[in-house]
Design an enzyme around this catalytic site. Sequence first.
Site, mmCIF file in Angstrom:
data_model
loop_
_atom_site.group_PDB
_atom_site.id
_atom_site.type_symbol
_atom_site.label_atom_id
_atom_site.label_comp_id
_atom_site.label_asym_id
_atom_site.label_seq_id
_atom_site.Cartn_x
_atom_site.Cartn_y
_atom_site.Cartn_z
ATOM 1 C CG ASP A 109 -0.248 -0.002 2.457
ATOM 2 O OD1 ASP A 109 0.841 -0.530 2.691
ATOM 3 O OD2 ASP A 109 -0.956 -0.096 3.332
ATOM 4 C CG ASP A 112 6.430 5.457 6.646
ATOM 5 O OD1 ASP A 112 7.461 6.512 6.572
ATOM 6 O OD2 ASP A 112 5.629 5.649 7.644
ATOM 7 C CG ASP A 168 -4.535 0.225 9.613
ATOM 8 O OD1 ASP A 168 -3.552 0.276 8.828
ATOM 9 O OD2 ASP A 168 -4.414 0.072 10.657
HETATM 10 P P1 IMP Z 1 7.631 0.806 6.389
HETATM 11 O O1 IMP Z 1 7.946 -0.466 6.930
HETATM 12 O O2 IMP Z 1 8.067 1.962 7.404
HETATM 13 O O3 IMP Z 1 7.643 1.542 5.054
HETATM 14 O O4 IMP Z 1 5.877 0.660 6.835
HETATM 15 C C1 IMP Z 1 4.969 0.375 5.717
HETATM 16 C C2 IMP Z 1 3.845 0.024 6.428
HETATM 17 O O5 IMP Z 1 3.494 0.945 7.370
HETATM 18 C C3 IMP Z 1 2.618 -0.145 5.236
HETATM 19 O O6 IMP Z 1 2.634 -0.997 4.729
HETATM 20 C C4 IMP Z 1 1.338 0.753 6.260
HETATM 21 O O7 IMP Z 1 0.719 -0.425 6.769
HETATM 22 C C5 IMP Z 1 2.100 1.509 7.420
HETATM 23 N N1 IMP Z 1 2.021 2.844 7.110
HETATM 24 C C6 IMP Z 1 3.122 3.430 6.842
HETATM 25 N N2 IMP Z 1 2.698 4.803 6.629
HETATM 26 C C7 IMP Z 1 1.477 4.980 6.582
HETATM 27 C C8 IMP Z 1 0.181 6.028 6.694
HETATM 28 O O8 IMP Z 1 0.499 7.206 6.223
HETATM 29 N N3 IMP Z 1 -1.164 5.559 7.007
HETATM 30 C C9 IMP Z 1 -1.157 4.264 7.265
HETATM 31 N N4 IMP Z 1 -0.144 3.383 7.220
HETATM 32 C C10 IMP Z 1 0.998 3.689 7.157
HETATM 33 MG MG MG Z 2 -1.006 -0.556 9.033
#
Ligand code: IMP
Ligand code: MG
Length: 183
Positions: A109, A112, A168
């Site tokens: 999705d 981040d 979410d």
């Molecule tokens: P990462 O491992 O930090 O890249 O996190 C990715 C996951 O964190 C995504 O698959 C989302 O489930 C959650 N996430 C990161 N940013 C957001 C946001 O702005 N809204 C909702 N969920 C987020």
């Molecule tokens: Mg999430």
Amino acid sequence: MSETTADPRLEGRQVRRVLYDERAIATRVAELGAEVTAAYPDGDLLVLGLLKGSFIFVSDLVRQIRRSLQVDFLVASSYGDATVSSGNVRLLYDPETRLEGKHILLTEDIVDSGRTLARLVKLLRARNPQSLEICALLHKHIATELEQDVRFVGFDAPHEFLVGYGLDHAEKFRHLPYIVSLQ
Ligand code: IMP
Ligand code: MG
């Protein structure tokens, strides 16, 4: 904006702004589908969605890809702890489809920090796919841990907390057909 703030699905939460409405998402997902179709002229394609956030995106995206494909999902355990080594991601649900020799399109999705994906890429590469690319609906472009480029990106997202279209907040708002940032 007034129509979304009055949306009962938001449970009275204030919307800061609507980033992508239904029409903008549909247009971009159709373009992504065409990009994916063009990128894989042959071979077996497996669209692998990372649950839960990608469930709506995957269901829309695969219907815009004009070639044969398979769909599966995976569920990764989330570590809040950055000290866990990157080889240690655990799959709570492991795809039943064989990955070896296939083109894997790992579909997320939002990127981040990129931590989740960085770990998954390592784990999935060890299963000898023919290729492994990442497709993300949203990319915040702050990922420092992800060595691999995200090949297919829907939108360059702002550094705000977004909900809707699968994303979410405390397991809510995934079913919004549009994407907003909350106050
Ligand atoms: P990462 O491992 O930090 O890249 O996190 C990715 C996951 O964190 C995504 O698959 C989302 O489930 C959650 N996430 C990161 N940013 C957001 C946001 O702005 N809204 C909702 N969920 C987020
Ligand atoms: Mg999430």
